[in-house]
Design an enzyme around this catalytic site. Structure first.
Site, short mmCIF file in Angstrom:
data_model
loop_
_atom_site.label_atom_id
_atom_site.label_comp_id
_atom_site.label_asym_id
_atom_site.label_seq_id
_atom_site.Cartn_x
_atom_site.Cartn_y
_atom_site.Cartn_z
N TYR A 148 0.83 -1.35 0.20
CA TYR A 148 -0.04 -0.15 -0.04
C TYR A 148 0.74 1.20 -0.06
CZ TYR A 148 -3.94 -2.83 1.16
OH TYR A 148 -5.05 -3.67 1.19
N TYR A 188 -0.84 -10.15 0.24
CA TYR A 188 0.25 -10.03 1.26
C TYR A 188 -0.07 -10.58 2.50
CZ TYR A 188 -3.12 -6.55 2.67
OH TYR A 188 -4.27 -5.83 3.24
N ARG A 194 -2.96 -12.45 3.45
CA ARG A 194 -4.29 -12.05 2.80
C ARG A 194 -4.49 -12.30 1.30
NH1 ARG A 194 -7.45 -8.32 4.11
NH2 ARG A 194 -9.07 -9.96 3.25
N HIS A 222 -10.27 -2.86 -1.21
CA HIS A 222 -11.19 -2.28 -0.18
C HIS A 222 -11.96 -1.24 -0.75
CE1 HIS A 222 -8.63 -3.82 3.36
NE2 HIS A 222 -7.62 -3.83 2.31
N HIS A 257 -7.57 -8.56 -2.66
CA HIS A 257 -8.73 -7.94 -2.40
C HIS A 257 -8.74 -6.43 -2.61
CE1 HIS A 257 -6.08 -7.69 1.09
NE2 HIS A 257 -6.80 -6.38 1.30
#
Ligand SMILES: [Fe+2]
Length: 197
Positions: A105, A134, A137, A142, A140
């Site tokens: 991120y 990552y 996870r 958000h 995905h």
């Protein structure tokens, strides 16, 4: 999930009603049971999920999160925001944030972060890239969806066919996008159902 349970219980009730009326149960059920669009289930708004640690307020307003030199498979995400009774909701603020192709991120700036408002028909469309996974996870996106004067829906969207989906404790199949390969890019759709009538 509750949709399936409802369908089964409805079928049992209709079967009993048909028997009481001396009708063949199947004919009765077929006349009464129509396929139900997801926003008309009455009890199935889009499930919320944690925002996680990487949300940043005040993202730029834009439809494309792609910047020059950005690596990754191109992804077009589109969908409609509706109420539980299938009314499209215009002017819903949709804020999208995600990891880059390597699962990282941007917390210093606003790369791969942006917001827009649904149009008069409740539609939205983002151009971005497929995020990397990552730290346990699965892949995905958000997002937060906020209709005027309503509580914010914060959730995450998932990609079908990802091996890590089964090992990610946050994964929820109700939040799977529909995806298809379109040449060099992936087109994904997800319709958001807000917990309002
Ligand atoms: Fe994340």
């Amino acid at each position: 999930m509750s949709h399936r349970v409802n369908t089964v219980s409805r079928r049992v009730i209709l079967g009993a009603a048909a028997a009481a009326l001396g009708l063949p149960a199947q004919a009765f059920a077929q006349r009464r049971l129509k396929p139900t669009p997801s926003c008309d289930d009455g009890d199935d708004p889009t499930p919320p999920q944690t925002a996680g640690p990487f949300f940043k307020p005040r993202s730029p307003q834009r439809t494309s999160l792609i910047e020059p030199g950005m690596a990754g498979t191109r992804l077009v995400l589109s969908g409609t925001v509706t109420t539980r009774s299938c009314r499209p909701v215009p002017r819903v603020l949709i804020d999208l944030w995600q990891a880059n192709a390597r699962g990282i991120y941007d917390n210093a700036g606003y790369r791969l972060r942006g917001h827009q408002f649904t149009d008069a028909d409740g539609r939205f469309r983002f151009e971005t890239i497929v995020p990397g996974s990552y730290d346990g996870r699965t892949r995905h996106l958000h997002l937060r969806a906020q209709a005027a004067n309503r509580r914010i829906l914060t959730t995450q969207l998932y990609f079908p066919g990802e091996p890590l989906n089964r090992r990610d404790g946050l994964f929820n199949p109700a939040l799977l996008m529909q995806t298809r390969n379109a040449g060099e890019q992936i087109e994904a759709t997800y319709n958001i159902v807000l917990a309002m009538r």
